[in-house]
Design a protein around this motif. Structure first.
Motif, PDB file in Angstrom:
ATOM      1  N   GLY A  29       0.790  -1.229   0.000  1.00  0.00           N
ATOM      2  CA  GLY A  29       0.000   0.000   0.000  1.00  0.00           C
ATOM      3  C   GLY A  29       0.817   1.271   0.000  1.00  0.00           C
ATOM      4  N   GLU A  30       2.132   1.159   0.085  1.00  0.00           N
ATOM      5  CA  GLU A  30       2.983   2.361   0.087  1.00  0.00           C
ATOM      6  C   GLU A  30       3.108   2.931  -1.331  1.00  0.00           C
ATOM      7  OE1 GLU A  30       6.853   3.367   2.465  1.00  0.00           O
ATOM      8  OE2 GLU A  30       6.740   1.211   2.206  1.00  0.00           O
ATOM      9  N   VAL A  31       3.274   4.232  -1.412  1.00  0.00           N
ATOM     10  CA  VAL A  31       3.558   4.873  -2.695  1.00  0.00           C
ATOM     11  C   VAL A  31       4.940   5.520  -2.562  1.00  0.00           C
ATOM     12  CG1 VAL A  31       2.816   6.546  -4.414  1.00  0.00           C
ATOM     13  CG2 VAL A  31       1.118   5.311  -3.075  1.00  0.00           C
ATOM     14  N   VAL A  32       5.890   4.981  -3.290  1.00  0.00           N
ATOM     15  CA  VAL A  32       7.280   5.391  -3.099  1.00  0.00           C
ATOM     16  C   VAL A  32       7.836   5.972  -4.403  1.00  0.00           C
ATOM     17  CG1 VAL A  32       9.604   4.549  -2.556  1.00  0.00           C
ATOM     18  CG2 VAL A  32       7.635   3.658  -1.311  1.00  0.00           C
ATOM     19  N   GLY A  33       8.496   7.072  -4.283  1.00  0.00           N
ATOM     20  CA  GLY A  33       9.144   7.677  -5.446  1.00  0.00           C
ATOM     21  C   GLY A  33      10.557   7.148  -5.594  1.00  0.00           C
ATOM     22  N   PHE A  34      10.961   6.946  -6.822  1.00  0.00           N
ATOM     23  CA  PHE A  34      12.291   6.415  -7.109  1.00  0.00           C
ATOM     24  C   PHE A  34      12.988   7.462  -7.971  1.00  0.00           C
ATOM     25  CE2 PHE A  34      14.676   2.511  -8.956  1.00  0.00           C
ATOM     26  CZ  PHE A  34      15.642   2.627  -7.970  1.00  0.00           C
TER      27      PHE A  34
END
Lengths: 302, 315
Positions: A29-34
């Protein structure tokens, strides 16, 4: 259980490493930027996660299963510019993908087309699509089988501001449904409104892994930017360069970055050297410039 | 298993939506039988006098050209007796669509993320091509009956006998197509260039086999000489002399070339070993042996292709 788990992942091409010993996890459920500049290793990492290229060493796991493996059937991807068969319509391109994946009805195709506002153009051949339409169709394709994990590689690349806003809005809605999203970009501003946590990669190495606010705080904590004006700008310039600082021209006067420990003493030091400072403004560093400084310095924040 | 069936469905969907599929089918199902009917009609109406003077039964010749059984037989002959053959052209163009365009259209990343089981993807694509080839060949038989049947309305032809054997040859030619399919997939995949892959499919076997024939013609193996002394010393001379019997194309087209004897018989021709020079032992290639050789080729190409396909990076 982590939705994405990467352990000491490396990819070597001949003598150089495209990805060098990278480890991170992304919770469900995490939204992570790369984040990282072009050629930093973002796409290679995403390709390894998607099972398209094999790591030279290390391991990637998605939803607890090794990559490549059946776990990938629950992953939606949009890696680099989305590609399609030009002789098929938008709808038929999605139909082909659903047949290949299996378990997706035609109603779902209409649903994702509506979600990205592409119903009207669905029956047109791909050759008639604009860049923005292709990006939106690429996102629709990534969502077809209701993936639990989305791997998106610069999904707003080449889009105008309206297109970027539309894709961002789509992704916000997807994230609200509990989908784990790993989204890469080389422009922080594009994703800073979407993500709470960022991974920063440069030259294949992970430079930062943590909440967005921590990135800003840590970076701004290391250096402080002053904009200074003085009665004698030449004397100011000479003094600052004499202290070993890098000086650039500002809108009014000169701009200088000072280590935090020396910031408080700067003005008294200048006064001691008989430089009359007329105005000193402490400048808050934007997230973008903090990020740029991080990747340029290629050093880990404390 | 699901991944495999899903890939077959998806690739058949793609073939159904590609104009090229219909052009190939039209060539085989309409153009070829129509041309044979036209040849039959010309024989019957324009050349009949010439043949009659030479004491040949024109009706029999027309029967062997434009009757339903003859159209089916001649279509099979044409399939494997051009250079490059119609069979290899069909296989190469379809393989280009199924595996080559994934690279040119940058579609591998889509295909292999929608269906990450690479073994299933590859076997599904191979199956789709074999299904397409099967439909083409079965359709060719049906078209022969339809066009040949129409021909019986204005030509002195009958349906003819020997359908069972001919259907068997069609089936065998289809089965042999597996080696050609794997060969085409392998070259397109390994060369990473669609034009180079297609050209290689057309000409690589011919160049290799032609090179051998040239070498054999120039150097010869009949008498011991300085060129073949090493082979003799290694006791390989007989093996090398036998090579043409194991050539890829020789065996691939064996079912298509089988009806040649029917045509030769018709015109009273006798093929002898001497006529074929260095390839004289081709006459001893029988279908059982060809099937075995093709199975070995399929295994060889298949193993290399699967190994490479499942391990390669998709960039």
């Amino acid at each position: 259980m982590s939705a994405i788990s990467v352990t000491q992942l490396s990819k070597r091409y001949r003598r150089s490493y495209a990805v060098d010993n990278v480890s991170f996890t992304v919770g469900a459920g995490e939204v992570v930027g790369f984040l990282g500049p072009n050629g930093a290793g973002k796409t290679t990492t995403l390709r390894m996660l998607a099972g398209l290229i094999r790591p030279s060493s290390g391991e990637a796991r998605i939803l607890g299963a090794g990559v490549p493996g059946p776990g990938l059937l629950q992953v939606g991807t949009m890696i680099e510019e989305p590609s399609f068969y030009p002789y098929l319509s938008g709808y038929d391109n999605l139909r082909y993908t659903t047949l290949l994946h299996g378990g997706v009805g035609e109603a779902r195709i209409r649903e994702v087309l509506a979600f990205v506002r592409m119903e009207a153009a669905a029956d047109k051949k791909l050759s008639a699509y604009s860049q923005g339409m292709r990006q939106r169709l690429g996102l629709a394709r990534a969502l077809l089988w209701r993936p639990k994990v989305l791997l998106l590689d610069e999904p707003t690349n080449g889009l105008d501001p309206v297109g970027i806003a539309e894709i961002r809005e789509n992704l916000r809605l997807v994230a609200q449904q509990g989908v784990t999203v790993l989204i890469s970009s080389h422009i922080l501003a594009e994703i800073e409104k979407l993500v709470e946590r960022v991974l920063v990669i440069e030259k294949g190495r992970l430079l930062f892994d943590g909440p967005l606010h921590q990135l800003t705080r840590q970076l701004s904590a290391t250096e402080i930017t002053y904009e200074l004006t003085a009665t004698d700008e030449t004397a100011l310039h000479n003094a600052l360069t004499g202290y070993g600082y890098e000086v650039t021209a500002a809108e009014t006067g000169l701009s200088v970055q000072v280590p935090q420990g020396e910031a408080d003493a700067l003005l008294s030091r200048l006064a001691g050297d008989d430089v009359k400072v007329r105005e000193a403004r402490r400048k808050e560093e934007s997230l973008e410039s903090a990020y740029l400084r991080l990747v340029r310095q290629d050093s880990r924040p404390s | 298993m699901n991944g495999y069936l899903n890939t077959v469905r998806a690739e058949v969907f793609k073939l159904r939506h590609k104009r090229r599929s219909y052009v190939i089918a039209g060539l085989l199902w309409i153009l070829l039988p129509t041309l044979l009917l036209v040849v039959g009609w010309i024989l019957q109406t324009r050349v009949a006098g010439t043949f009659a003077d030479e004491g040949i039964n024109v009706t029999e010749v027309v029967q062997q050209v434009a009757s339903p059984i003859a159209i089916a037989r001649n279509s099979l002959l044409i399939l494997g007796n051009l250079s490059p053959s119609l069979l290899i052209i069909i296989v190469a163009l379809t393989a280009a669509l199924l595996i080559g365009e994934e690279r040119t259209q940058n579609m591998w990343k889509t295909v292999l993320t929608a269906q990450p089981n690479r073994g299933a993807v590859l076997s599904g694509k191979i199956t789709a091509l074999m299904l397409f080839l099967g439909v083409l060949l079965a359709g060719s038989l049906v078209a022969s009956i339809v066009f040949g049947g129409l021909g019986t309305l204005f030509l002195p032809t009958t349906f003819g006998a020997g359908w069972g054997e001919l259907v068997g040859l069609y089936a065998l030619q289809w089965a042999f197509g597996l080696s050609a399919t794997l060969f085409a997939f392998l070259l397109i995949w390994l060369f990473r260039s669609l034009p180079l892959g297609i050209i290689s499919i057309f000409f690589l076997p011919a160049v290799l086999e032609g090179g051998y024939t040239f070498y054999r013609t120039v150097v010869g193996f009949d008498r011991l000489n300085r060129f073949n002394a090493l082979l003799e010393a290694l006791q390989l001379r007989n093996t090398v002399q036998e090579l043409p019997r194991y050539f890829f194309t020789t065996n691939l087209y064996a079912p298509s070339r089988e009806p040649i004897s029917v045509i030769a018989d018709l015109f009273g021709a006798q093929l002898s070993s001497d006529d074929l020079g260095p390839l004289s032992n081709l006459l001893t290639v029988d279908l059982d042996r060809a099937a075995l050789v093709m199975a070995v080729y399929a295994l060889l190409f298949g193993v290399i292709l699967f190994w490479s396909f499942t391990r390669s990076d998709v960039t």
